[in-house]
Design a protein around this motif. Structure first.
Motif, PDB file in Angstrom:
ATOM      1  N   ALA A  41      55.122  89.141  71.897  1.00  0.00           N
ATOM      2  CA  ALA A  41      55.567  88.688  70.572  1.00  0.00           C
ATOM      3  C   ALA A  41      54.443  87.922  69.879  1.00  0.00           C
ATOM      4  CB  ALA A  41      56.815  87.821  70.701  1.00  0.00           C
ATOM      5  N   GLU A  42      53.757  87.067  70.640  1.00  0.00           N
ATOM      6  CA  GLU A  42      52.632  86.314  70.073  1.00  0.00           C
ATOM      7  C   GLU A  42      51.521  87.261  69.624  1.00  0.00           C
ATOM      8  OE1 GLU A  42      49.516  82.724  71.214  1.00  0.00           O
ATOM      9  OE2 GLU A  42      51.109  83.257  72.636  1.00  0.00           O
ATOM     10  N   LEU A  43      51.270  88.301  70.416  1.00  0.00           N
ATOM     11  CA  LEU A  43      50.255  89.293  70.076  1.00  0.00           C
ATOM     12  C   LEU A  43      50.586  89.988  68.759  1.00  0.00           C
ATOM     13  CD1 LEU A  43      47.698  90.868  70.916  1.00  0.00           C
ATOM     14  CD2 LEU A  43      49.209  92.428  72.145  1.00  0.00           C
ATOM     15  N   VAL A  44      51.837  90.401  68.611  1.00  0.00           N
ATOM     16  CA  VAL A  44      52.271  91.061  67.376  1.00  0.00           C
ATOM     17  C   VAL A  44      52.107  90.112  66.193  1.00  0.00           C
ATOM     18  CG1 VAL A  44      54.301  91.976  66.161  1.00  0.00           C
ATOM     19  CG2 VAL A  44      53.826  92.678  68.518  1.00  0.00           C
ATOM     20  N   GLN A  45      52.488  88.853  66.379  1.00  0.00           N
ATOM     21  CA  GLN A  45      52.377  87.860  65.307  1.00  0.00           C
ATOM     22  C   GLN A  45      50.904  87.665  64.913  1.00  0.00           C
ATOM     23  OE1 GLN A  45      53.861  83.969  66.276  1.00  0.00           O
ATOM     24  NE2 GLN A  45      53.392  83.139  64.251  1.00  0.00           N
ATOM     25  N   LEU A  46      50.032  87.559  65.894  1.00  0.00           N
ATOM     26  CA  LEU A  46      48.608  87.385  65.609  1.00  0.00           C
ATOM     27  C   LEU A  46      48.032  88.590  64.870  1.00  0.00           C
ATOM     28  CD1 LEU A  46      47.292  85.700  68.875  1.00  0.00           C
ATOM     29  CD2 LEU A  46      47.417  84.681  66.595  1.00  0.00           C
ATOM     30  N   GLU A  47      48.421  89.782  65.301  1.00  0.00           N
ATOM     31  CA  GLU A  47      47.941  90.988  64.623  1.00  0.00           C
ATOM     32  C   GLU A  47      48.415  91.022  63.177  1.00  0.00           C
ATOM     33  OE1 GLU A  47      49.363  93.989  67.314  1.00  0.00           O
ATOM     34  OE2 GLU A  47      47.471  94.018  68.435  1.00  0.00           O
ATOM     35  N   ASP A  48      49.665  90.610  62.937  1.00  0.00           N
ATOM     36  CA  ASP A  48      50.196  90.547  61.566  1.00  0.00           C
ATOM     37  C   ASP A  48      49.424  89.528  60.727  1.00  0.00           C
ATOM     38  OD1 ASP A  48      52.066  92.480  62.131  1.00  0.00           O
ATOM     39  OD2 ASP A  48      53.733  91.065  62.400  1.00  0.00           O
ATOM     40  N   GLU A  49      49.148  88.374  61.320  1.00  0.00           N
ATOM     41  CA  GLU A  49      48.399  87.339  60.604  1.00  0.00           C
ATOM     42  C   GLU A  49      46.995  87.818  60.251  1.00  0.00           C
ATOM     43  OE1 GLU A  49      48.494  83.812  63.009  1.00  0.00           O
ATOM     44  OE2 GLU A  49      50.634  83.488  62.678  1.00  0.00           O
ATOM     45  N   ILE A  50      46.357  88.524  61.180  1.00  0.00           N
ATOM     46  CA  ILE A  50      45.014  89.052  60.926  1.00  0.00           C
ATOM     47  C   ILE A  50      45.058  90.063  59.791  1.00  0.00           C
ATOM     48  CG2 ILE A  50      43.178  90.506  61.905  1.00  0.00           C
ATOM     49  CD1 ILE A  50      43.726  89.031  64.599  1.00  0.00           C
ATOM     50  N   THR A  51      46.045  90.923  59.797  1.00  0.00           N
ATOM     51  CA  THR A  51      46.195  91.903  58.724  1.00  0.00           C
ATOM     52  C   THR A  51      46.381  91.205  57.385  1.00  0.00           C
ATOM     53  OG1 THR A  51      47.162  93.509  60.254  1.00  0.00           O
ATOM     54  CG2 THR A  51      47.586  93.859  57.914  1.00  0.00           C
ATOM     55  N   THR A  52      47.213  90.182  57.357  1.00  0.00           N
ATOM     56  CA  THR A  52      47.453  89.426  56.122  1.00  0.00           C
ATOM     57  C   THR A  52      46.166  88.765  55.646  1.00  0.00           C
ATOM     58  OG1 THR A  52      49.744  89.014  56.776  1.00  0.00           O
ATOM     59  CG2 THR A  52      48.807  87.560  55.092  1.00  0.00           C
ATOM     60  N   LEU A  53      45.438  88.155  56.555  1.00  0.00           N
ATOM     61  CA  LEU A  53      44.185  87.502  56.188  1.00  0.00           C
ATOM     62  C   LEU A  53      43.177  88.505  55.625  1.00  0.00           C
ATOM     63  CD1 LEU A  53      43.807  84.980  59.134  1.00  0.00           C
ATOM     64  CD2 LEU A  53      44.284  84.430  56.741  1.00  0.00           C
ATOM     65  N   ARG A  54      43.126  89.691  56.211  1.00  0.00           N
ATOM     66  CA  ARG A  54      42.218  90.730  55.700  1.00  0.00           C
ATOM     67  C   ARG A  54      42.620  91.135  54.284  1.00  0.00           C
ATOM     68  NH1 ARG A  54      41.884  93.905  61.300  1.00  0.00           N
ATOM     69  NH2 ARG A  54      40.024  92.892  62.111  1.00  0.00           N
ATOM     70  N   GLN A  55      43.917  91.255  54.040  1.00  0.00           N
ATOM     71  CA  GLN A  55      44.391  91.619  52.704  1.00  0.00           C
ATOM     72  C   GLN A  55      44.056  90.525  51.690  1.00  0.00           C
ATOM     73  OE1 GLN A  55      48.515  92.288  53.535  1.00  0.00           O
ATOM     74  NE2 GLN A  55      48.206  94.413  54.168  1.00  0.00           N
ATOM     75  N   VAL A  56      44.239  89.270  52.081  1.00  0.00           N
ATOM     76  CA  VAL A  56      43.920  88.146  51.197  1.00  0.00           C
ATOM     77  C   VAL A  56      42.422  88.130  50.896  1.00  0.00           C
ATOM     78  CG1 VAL A  56      43.824  85.621  51.042  1.00  0.00           C
ATOM     79  CG2 VAL A  56      45.897  86.741  51.874  1.00  0.00           C
ATOM     80  N   LEU A  57      41.601  88.316  51.914  1.00  0.00           N
ATOM     81  CA  LEU A  57      40.161  88.337  51.719  1.00  0.00           C
ATOM     82  C   LEU A  57      39.750  89.472  50.777  1.00  0.00           C
ATOM     83  CD1 LEU A  57      37.329  87.315  52.365  1.00  0.00           C
ATOM     84  CD2 LEU A  57      37.336  88.794  54.385  1.00  0.00           C
ATOM     85  N   SER A  58      40.321  90.632  50.967  1.00  0.00           N
ATOM     86  CA  SER A  58      40.012  91.771  50.111  1.00  0.00           C
ATOM     87  C   SER A  58      40.380  91.478  48.655  1.00  0.00           C
ATOM     88  CB  SER A  58      40.759  93.010  50.615  1.00  0.00           C
ATOM     89  OG  SER A  58      40.510  94.106  49.783  1.00  0.00           O
ATOM     90  N   ALA A  59      41.543  90.878  48.436  1.00  0.00           N
ATOM     91  CA  ALA A  59      41.975  90.533  47.078  1.00  0.00           C
ATOM     92  C   ALA A  59      41.020  89.510  46.460  1.00  0.00           C
ATOM     93  CB  ALA A  59      43.404  89.990  47.101  1.00  0.00           C
ATOM     94  N   LYS A  60      40.593  88.550  47.242  1.00  0.00           N
ATOM     95  CA  LYS A  60      39.667  87.532  46.729  1.00  0.00           C
ATOM     96  C   LYS A  60      38.306  88.146  46.398  1.00  0.00           C
ATOM     97  CE  LYS A  60      41.718  83.367  48.636  1.00  0.00           C
ATOM     98  NZ  LYS A  60      41.925  82.628  47.413  1.00  0.00           N
TER      99      LYS A  60
END
Length: 131
Positions: A41-60
């Motif tokens: 569960a922690e692994l899935v959460q971390l992968e989701d957070e990384i994906t979100t961070l990549r999307q935020v970085l791309s938008a910025k």
């Protein structure tokens, strides 16, 4: 919580002590089913957070490009500015100043020498005409 967040933001590679800690961690066969599920569960959460961070970085990054375009900043202007700044930095170095001074002095000496040679040649031609 802050220590946890700081750990997530670390960009340094693993050090020897970190690798030792990972190596000494419980092996998968020693984990209970509950611990395995928690880790998954922690692994899935971390992968989701990384994906979100990549999307935020791309938008910025897209927003940064838009702002630069609105300000008239493009790659060519940035290269010109970087070149000008670099050339200025070179001109302010002690080595450049000494070299410039030496070459300037040598140029003045060469100009004086050529002038003297020219004067001597003119004088010789003048003497040859009179004879």
């Amino acid at each position: 919580m802050e220590a946890q967040a700081r750990g997530l933001l670390e960009t340094e590679p693993l050090q020897g002590r970190d690798e030792d800690a990972i190596a000494s961690a419980d092996s998968p066969s020693m984990l209970s089913e509950e611990e395995k599920e928690e880790l998954k569960a922690e692994l899935v959460q971390l992968e989701d957070e990384i994906t979100t961070l990549r999307q935020v970085l791309s938008a910025k990054e897209r927003h940064l490009v838009e702002i630069k375009q609105k300000l008239g900043m493009n790659l060519m202007n940035e290269l010109k500015q970087n070149f000008s700044r670099g050339w200025h930095d070179v001109q302010t170095t002690t080595a450049y100043k000494k070299t410039h001074e030496t070459l300037s002095h040598a140029g003045q000496k060469a100009t004086a020498a050529f002038s003297n040679v020219g004067t001597a040649i003119s004088k010789k031609f003048g003497d040859m005409r009179r004879k």
